[in-house]
Design a protein around this motif. Structure first.
Motif, PDB file in Angstrom:
ATOM      1  N   ALA A  54       0.454  -1.179  -0.050  1.00 40.89           N
ATOM      2  CA  ALA A  54      -0.170   0.557   0.293  1.00 40.89           C
ATOM      3  C   ALA A  54       1.030   1.147   0.398  1.00 40.89           C
ATOM      4  N   VAL A  55       1.888   0.752   0.758  1.00 38.69           N
ATOM      5  CA  VAL A  55       2.670   2.310   0.640  1.00 38.69           C
ATOM      6  C   VAL A  55       3.683   2.544  -0.519  1.00 38.69           C
ATOM      7  N   LEU A  56       4.301   1.576  -0.843  1.00 39.57           N
ATOM      8  CA  LEU A  56       4.437   1.899  -2.369  1.00 39.57           C
ATOM      9  C   LEU A  56       3.786   1.873  -3.450  1.00 39.57           C
ATOM     10  N   GLY A  57       2.806   1.598  -3.559  1.00 41.03           N
ATOM     11  CA  GLY A  57       1.894   1.765  -4.191  1.00 41.03           C
ATOM     12  C   GLY A  57       1.582   0.531  -5.107  1.00 41.03           C
ATOM     13  N   ARG A  58       2.624   0.082  -4.816  1.00 37.98           N
ATOM     14  CA  ARG A  58       3.024  -0.633  -5.951  1.00 37.98           C
ATOM     15  C   ARG A  58       2.732  -2.432  -6.133  1.00 37.98           C
ATOM     16  N   SER A  59       3.265  -3.962  -6.881  1.00 38.06           N
ATOM     17  CA  SER A  59       2.404  -4.878  -6.258  1.00 38.06           C
ATOM     18  C   SER A  59       4.430  -5.507  -6.847  1.00 38.06           C
ATOM     19  N   ASP A  60       5.638  -4.416  -6.478  1.00 33.31           N
ATOM     20  CA  ASP A  60       6.599  -5.396  -6.908  1.00 33.31           C
ATOM     21  C   ASP A  60       6.937  -6.055  -5.766  1.00 33.31           C
ATOM     22  N   GLN A  61       7.609  -7.774  -6.407  1.00 39.72           N
ATOM     23  CA  GLN A  61       7.385  -8.318  -5.567  1.00 39.72           C
ATOM     24  C   GLN A  61       8.129  -8.309  -4.834  1.00 39.72           C
ATOM     25  N   GLY A  62       9.872  -8.116  -5.367  1.00 42.17           N
ATOM     26  CA  GLY A  62      10.949  -8.269  -4.683  1.00 42.17           C
ATOM     27  C   GLY A  62      11.408  -7.283  -3.602  1.00 42.17           C
ATOM     28  N   ARG A  93       6.356 -14.269  -7.528  1.00 41.15           N
ATOM     29  CA  ARG A  93       6.987 -14.405  -6.466  1.00 41.15           C
ATOM     30  C   ARG A  93       8.129 -14.046  -6.231  1.00 41.15           C
ATOM     31  N   PRO A  94       9.194 -13.819  -5.738  1.00 39.86           N
ATOM     32  CA  PRO A  94      10.926 -14.130  -5.641  1.00 39.86           C
ATOM     33  C   PRO A  94      11.347 -15.249  -5.072  1.00 39.86           C
ATOM     34  N   VAL A  95      10.683 -16.812  -5.906  1.00 40.53           N
ATOM     35  CA  VAL A  95      10.860 -17.800  -5.199  1.00 40.53           C
ATOM     36  C   VAL A  95      12.779 -18.191  -4.884  1.00 40.53           C
ATOM     37  N   ALA A  96      12.973 -17.795  -5.411  1.00 40.97           N
ATOM     38  CA  ALA A  96      14.829 -18.186  -5.873  1.00 40.97           C
ATOM     39  C   ALA A  96      15.277 -17.514  -4.042  1.00 40.97           C
ATOM     40  N   VAL A 136       5.856 -16.786   3.854  1.00 42.76           N
ATOM     41  CA  VAL A 136       4.392 -16.218   3.332  1.00 42.76           C
ATOM     42  C   VAL A 136       4.525 -14.813   2.707  1.00 42.76           C
ATOM     43  N   ALA A 137       6.634 -15.064   2.296  1.00 41.81           N
ATOM     44  CA  ALA A 137       6.707 -14.240   0.712  1.00 41.81           C
ATOM     45  C   ALA A 137       6.134 -14.699  -0.241  1.00 41.81           C
ATOM     46  N   ILE A 138       5.881 -16.130   0.161  1.00 37.76           N
ATOM     47  CA  ILE A 138       6.054 -16.708  -1.524  1.00 37.76           C
ATOM     48  C   ILE A 138       5.018 -18.012  -1.420  1.00 37.76           C
ATOM     49  N   ALA A 139       4.283 -17.558   0.103  1.00 34.39           N
ATOM     50  CA  ALA A 139       2.856 -18.914  -0.204  1.00 34.39           C
ATOM     51  C   ALA A 139       1.923 -18.541   0.394  1.00 34.39           C
ATOM     52  N   GLY A 140       1.767 -16.808   1.151  1.00 33.12           N
ATOM     53  CA  GLY A 140       0.912 -16.646   1.992  1.00 33.12           C
ATOM     54  C   GLY A 140       0.748 -16.350   3.263  1.00 33.12           C
ATOM     55  N   PRO A 141       0.231 -16.456   3.945  1.00 37.31           N
ATOM     56  CA  PRO A 141      -0.061 -16.887   5.429  1.00 37.31           C
ATOM     57  C   PRO A 141      -1.082 -18.226   5.590  1.00 37.31           C
ATOM     58  N   ILE A 142      -0.077 -19.436   5.144  1.00 34.24           N
ATOM     59  CA  ILE A 142      -1.027 -20.779   6.041  1.00 34.24           C
ATOM     60  C   ILE A 142      -0.340 -21.530   7.175  1.00 34.24           C
TER      61      ILE A 142
END
Lengths: 325, 328
Positions: free
Chosen positions: B102-110, B186-189, B245-251
């Motif tokens: 929200a703050v960055l206003g974008r979904s720049d995944q990394g 997502r930044p999987v690597a 969480v960064a690659i799969a969300g809260p599980i």
């Protein structure tokens, strides 16, 4: 006595404030005119826009608060509330299941069925033969049952088409948006008889509060009383969930809050205070959620979550310091 | 040894299932040829390499991460009900991610993914101190209830944020879902490296955590410094949970389930438990993802929901078995 009047006064003030404020504020004179003449913008607000919503909020808050107070007294533990025990989640699951499978039963019936099924499940799962079940086991088992019911509800929601799923999500958060007099009539019509039943059971509750052994010494059938009183309290919670969704933390907060404000000691007094406090919490939380950010109506459950979770944390740290937990 | 072999076989089977199951069935022979002789014009090859493989890797990394996080938390707090989801650490990471987006206003995944770590760290610190963990007295009930409260608070804040920023709902939504469908983006690597770092740290300090789990006094007697070990454990939990969480969300519930099964399979050594738990976490999440593709085909059920459907009943079972003496 003074403190009882204070709570009643606060409740009255909150009700009036909830009618006056919202996306569009009106003055008290406009509202009064509407009330007396039945015409003008005041009447519109009372009849359709905010009146039914506030009446529903009052009713839902009162039944949830009453239910929480009964459970807290019955299990002699301030953490035993229908929301922590998973009953609200069960009632919510039943309503989502009703939507998903097209079950044509009224929402309160579904909610009551769901709440009761979960309550029986928690009772059976927590029951341990031989030695009495500790209240904390019941709470943990209830918490886990609530998790499971919520997971099932989320699963069922993926069966629904997009718009219905979004609506269901909002509903599961706890929302009072677009309530009409039907909802208000429902929660009051079901809540008042149940409340009378609960107050009739208050005498047993007083005996139960002394602990199982003393109660049975006084001639109370402990297990039976526990089930009967629990059933009433579950139905009360379900009546609230049916019209407002599983609003979190209201049942948990209302009992201690009401008792603190009024200084009530006996079960009946605390039950009345808990009901009034529940109504106050929901009306204020709904007002806060819909009137603080311009152009935005948050569901009431978000507000009670934001208020209630810190309360639970504070409560926990206090119980810990006293060594009760 | 036989159990380790069984776990390895299960892992191989779930990998094969995950690659072959979906809207388009792909045979293992096709999968093999996609790796060895990739053909850009073969739709099966493209599906496999562009969609299934990233999704599989994301599931393996996130599952292993949550298995490690759960083992560390359960041993460190002596709480068999500890799980990054139940204790609100997932929710902390997710909330921070959403706030960042929200703050960055974008979904720049990394860049956005990096927000998961301060979020997870703050939530871990909060729940451990609220639950009495810093004083070495985090009983299961206390910690679980504190976690449930923190989780509820953070989820209310997530809901509020998503409703307030309706324009960015789509950017925000996918990280709260607990799903592997968006794995490609997502930044999987990078997160796999972070997960490995966290897991390595946990493996390194495992003996110290075991000493601490015998009680702060015993640990001091054995020459370990409780505060340092706890800090190390929190760092390991933060790195692994944040990466997941960064690659799969809260599980939720995966960190509860994997360590319990691992204890049954691996015995008492925490290092063995960590390895088996990581493998089991990867297996369970991958299988949950496969099951989610099958139950409503051609639609999908999020992997997080499938895991929770198994995890809730397990939570009840463990809560029932807690001895009254171990409650506080």
């Amino acid at each position: 006595m003074k403190r009882v009047i204070l709570l009643a006064g606060l409740l009255g003030l909150a009700t009036v404030a909830a009618l006056l404020h919202g996306q569009l504020d009106v003055g008290p004179s406009v509202l009064w005119q509407g009330l007396v003449t039945g015409e003008g913008p005041g009447a519109l607000i009372l009849d359709t826009i905010r009146g039914p919503r506030v009446a529903t909020a009052l009713g839902a808050g009162a039944v949830l608060g009453l239910s929480g107070t009964i459970f807290q007294t019955l299990f002699r533990n301030p953490l035993a509330a229908p929301d922590l025990l998973g009953f609200n989640a069960g009632a919510g699951l039943a309503i989502i299941a009703g939507i998903a499978f097209g079950i044509a039963l009224p929402a309160p019936v579904l909610a009551a069925a769901g709440g009761l099924v979960v309550a029986v499940l928690v009772g059976l799962l927590a029951y341990r033969r031989g030695h009495g079940t500790p209240a904390l086991t019941i709470i943990l088992v209830g918490l886990g049952t609530g998790f499971t019911a919520t997971a099932l509800a989320t699963f069922l929601m993926t069966l629904l088409p997009g718009t219905a799923a979004a609506e269901a999500q909002r509903w599961l958060t706890g929302s009072l948006a677009a309530r009409d007099w039907g909802h208000a009539g429902q929660v009051w019509g079901i809540g008042v008889p149940l409340a009378l039943l609960a107050f009739a059971q208050a005498r047993h509750l007083m005996a139960m509060e002394l602990g199982g052994e003393l109660a049975s010494g006084l001639g109370v059938r402990v297990e039976r009383t526990r089930w009967q009183v629990s059933a009433t309290a579950v139905l009360l919670a379900a009546a609230g969930v049916a019209v407002a969704g599983p609003v979190p933390f209201v049942a948990l907060m209302a009992g201690p809050f009401g008792a603190r404000m009024t200084g009530a000691r006996g079960p009946a007094g605390r039950m009345a205070a808990g009901a009034a406090a529940g109504a106050l919490i929901v009306v204020l939380a709904d007002l806060l959620a819909r009137a603080t950010l311009p152009g935005l109506q948050l569901p009431v459950g978000v507000a009670t979550g934001l208020l209630g979770a810190p309360y639970l944390l504070w409560r926990l740290s206090r119980e810990m310091d006293r060594g009760d937990l | 040894m036989r159990r380790a072999l069984l776990v390895a076989l299960l892992l191989a089977a779930s990998v094969a299932l995950s690659l072959s199951t979906g809207v388009r069935s792909i045979t293992l022979a096709e999968a093999l040829s996609a790796v060895t002789a990739y053909d850009l014009h073969d739709p099966a090859h493209v599906t496999l390499m562009a969609i299934r493989l990233p999704r599989l890797v994301a599931g393996l990394v996130a599952g292993a991460a949550l298995g490690v996080a759960g083992t560390v938390m359960q041993t460190l707090t002596r709480n068999p009900l500890a799980d990054p989801g139940i204790l609100g650490i997932n929710a902390g990471a997710a909330f921070a991610l959403l706030l960042g987006a929200a703050v960055l206003g974008r979904s720049d995944q990394g860049a956005v993914a990096l927000f998961a770590f301060p979020g997870a760290a703050l939530a871990s610190l909060a729940v451990f101190s609220l639950g009495g963990g810093l004083r070495g007295e985090a009983g299961p009930v206390r910690l679980t209830l504190a976690g449930a409260a923190l989780n509820a608070l953070l989820l209310s804040m997530v809901t509020a944020l998503v409703l307030i920023r309706q324009d960015s709902l789509d950017i925000l939504r996918f990280w709260v879902a607990g799903s592997l469908t968006e794995a490609v983006y997502r930044p999987v690597a990078g997160m796999a490296l972070v997960m490995l770092a966290g897991a390595a740290l946990a493996f390194l300090i495992a003996p110290l955590i075991e000493a601490l789990s015998m009680g702060a006094n015993v640990a001091r007697g054995l020459g370990t410094q409780p505060a340092r070990v706890q800090a190390g454990g929190l760092v390991a939990v933060t790195l692994t949970t944040g990466a997941a969480v960064a690659i799969a969300g809260p599980i939720a519930f995966l960190g509860l389930m994997a360590p319990h099964l691992a204890r049954a399979a691996a015995g008492a050594s925490m290092r063995a438990q960590l390895l088996i738990s990581a493998a089991l976490g990867a297996i369970i999440l991958t299988l949950a993802d496969v099951a989610g593709r099958l139950v409503l085909a051609p639609g999908e059920v999020r992997a997080g929901i499938m895991v929770a459907l198994l995890g809730g009943p397990l939570f009840i079972w463990i809560a029932r078995r807690l001895r009254p003496g171990a409650m506080s």
